[in-house]
Design an enzyme around this catalytic site. Structure first.
Site, PDB file in Angstrom:
ATOM      1  N   ASP A  45       0.836  -1.208   0.000  1.00 57.37           N
ATOM      2  CA  ASP A  45       0.000   0.000   0.000  1.00 57.37           C
ATOM      3  C   ASP A  45       0.871   1.257   0.000  1.00 57.37           C
ATOM      4  OD1 ASP A  45       0.851  -0.194   2.603  1.00 57.37           O
ATOM      5  OD2 ASP A  45      -1.143  -0.056   3.521  1.00 57.37           O
ATOM      6  N   SER A  46       2.201   1.064  -0.021  1.00 60.15           N
ATOM      7  CA  SER A  46       3.121   2.180  -0.272  1.00 60.15           C
ATOM      8  C   SER A  46       2.809   2.812  -1.625  1.00 60.15           C
ATOM      9  CB  SER A  46       4.573   1.686  -0.248  1.00 60.15           C
ATOM     10  OG  SER A  46       4.735   0.552  -1.076  1.00 60.15           O
ATOM     11  N   ASP A  84      -1.111  -6.119   0.034  1.00 62.28           N
ATOM     12  CA  ASP A  84      -1.427  -5.499   1.316  1.00 62.28           C
ATOM     13  C   ASP A  84      -2.934  -5.304   1.477  1.00 62.28           C
ATOM     14  OD1 ASP A  84       0.804  -5.020   2.895  1.00 62.28           O
ATOM     15  OD2 ASP A  84       1.306  -3.134   1.894  1.00 62.28           O
ATOM     16  N   LYS A 112      -1.131  -9.382   3.321  1.00 66.45           N
ATOM     17  CA  LYS A 112      -0.350  -8.855   4.454  1.00 66.45           C
ATOM     18  C   LYS A 112      -1.207  -7.883   5.245  1.00 66.45           C
ATOM     19  CE  LYS A 112       3.339  -5.912   3.890  1.00 66.45           C
ATOM     20  NZ  LYS A 112       2.925  -4.692   4.596  1.00 66.45           N
ATOM     21  N   GLU A 114      -1.161  -5.299   8.966  1.00 68.76           N
ATOM     22  CA  GLU A 114      -0.318  -4.670   9.989  1.00 68.76           C
ATOM     23  C   GLU A 114      -0.906  -4.894  11.377  1.00 68.76           C
ATOM     24  OE1 GLU A 114       0.446  -0.551   9.033  1.00 68.76           O
ATOM     25  OE2 GLU A 114       1.097  -1.041   6.996  1.00 68.76           O
ATOM     26  N   GLU A 178       9.500  -3.953  10.325  1.00 70.61           N
ATOM     27  CA  GLU A 178       9.879  -2.642   9.778  1.00 70.61           C
ATOM     28  C   GLU A 178      10.463  -1.743  10.859  1.00 70.61           C
ATOM     29  OE1 GLU A 178       7.009  -0.805   7.193  1.00 70.61           O
ATOM     30  OE2 GLU A 178       8.164   1.062   7.080  1.00 70.61           O
TER      31      GLU A 178
END
Ligand code: KIV
Length: 260
Positions: A45-46, A84, A112, A114, A178
């Site tokens: 999602d960057s 993501d 993925k 978070e 990260e």
């Protein structure tokens, strides 16, 4: 080159073969990354920042993630594709299952998310959806952290270890770490059974990930300490990708200069 699967990645950890991972958001760059022999391609999602020009990953929608996942999947023939789950798309088990189904149908091999959302991870795994966890600095929680700052220092280390064990117990098969101190990432990698992929987490992780634009020198604004411009040294995109693979496999990247 054979298809990379979760089994390939688990075996790589056991054999101490380093895992390579780069982001991609379109078919052409995904094909180049795939052909360079990178093991895992992350549709991160960057893309909110590097493709859409947003100041964080928070505005990215599920529909946008599905679109870019579909584009990437078309360019890939051997790498494992992770997509993501974007901010706000996994707040309940029901929502996470529906969001993940959309990303898997778009071509992802794994999703993925978070944070240590044990119930959500367990439900996804029970439905046959492989999960990659993401701990340490969580870009979707930038407002709670008050910025993009290193996590897990001092007493916070225990919390990251606890969260990692919870994510593993819940059934995750890969874990992104990260921006945490290298020593903590090394300890955690040795303790848990699944492979870890670091970004700003030191050389002792089982693998490394970078944002493709960053490793090709296309970083706007502040450059994070862990970013290395491989294109500047190697002169072409093909050489930069090959150099990334070689430096990760040989544990030359990240060096101390690119770690915390
Ligand atoms: O979105 C992304 O690119 C990521 C990496 C920074 C790990 O999550």
């Amino acid at each position: 080159m054979s298809q990379v699967t979760v089994v390939t990645l688990q075996k790589a950890k056991e054999k101490k073969d380093k895992i390579t991972c780069l982001t991609s958001y379109d078919a052409t760059s995904a094909a180049l990354v795939d052909q360079a022999g990178v093991d895992v391609i992350l549709v991160g999602d960057s893309l909110g920042m590097v493709i859409q020009g947003e100041s964080s990953t928070i505005p990215v929608t599920l529909e946008e993630m599905a679109y870019h996942t579909r584009c990437v999947a078309k360019g890939v023939s051997h790498a494992l594709v992770i997509a993501d789950l974007p901010f706000g798309s996994y707040q309940t088990v029901t929502q996470a299952l529906a969001s993940s189904a959309i990303l898997m149908k778009a071509g992802a091999n794994m999703v993925k998310l978070e944070g240590a959302f044990v119930e959500v991870i367990e439900a996804l795994v029970a439905q046959g959806i492989p999960v990659c966890g993401h701990l340490g600095l969580l870009p979707q929680s930038v407002n709670r952290f008050g910025g993009y700052v290193v996590q897990g220092k001092g007493e916070e280390a225990g919390l990251v270890l606890k969260q990692a064990n919870a994510v593993v117990e819940a059934g995750a098969q890969l874990l992104v770490l990260e921006c945490i101190p290298s020593e903590l990432a090394g300890t955690l990698t040795a303790q848990i059974s699944i492979p870890t992929i670091g970004i700003g987490a030191g050389v002792d992780c089982d693998g490394q990930v970078l944002v493709l634009h960053d490793m090709l020198g296309m970083t706007l604004g502040r450059k994070a300490r862990f970013v290395k411009d491989f294109l500047a040294e190697s002169g072409s995109i093909g050489n930069a990708l090959a150099q990334f693979v070689s430096e990760v496999k040989n544990q030359q990247f990240p060096d101390k200069q690119h770690s915390y």
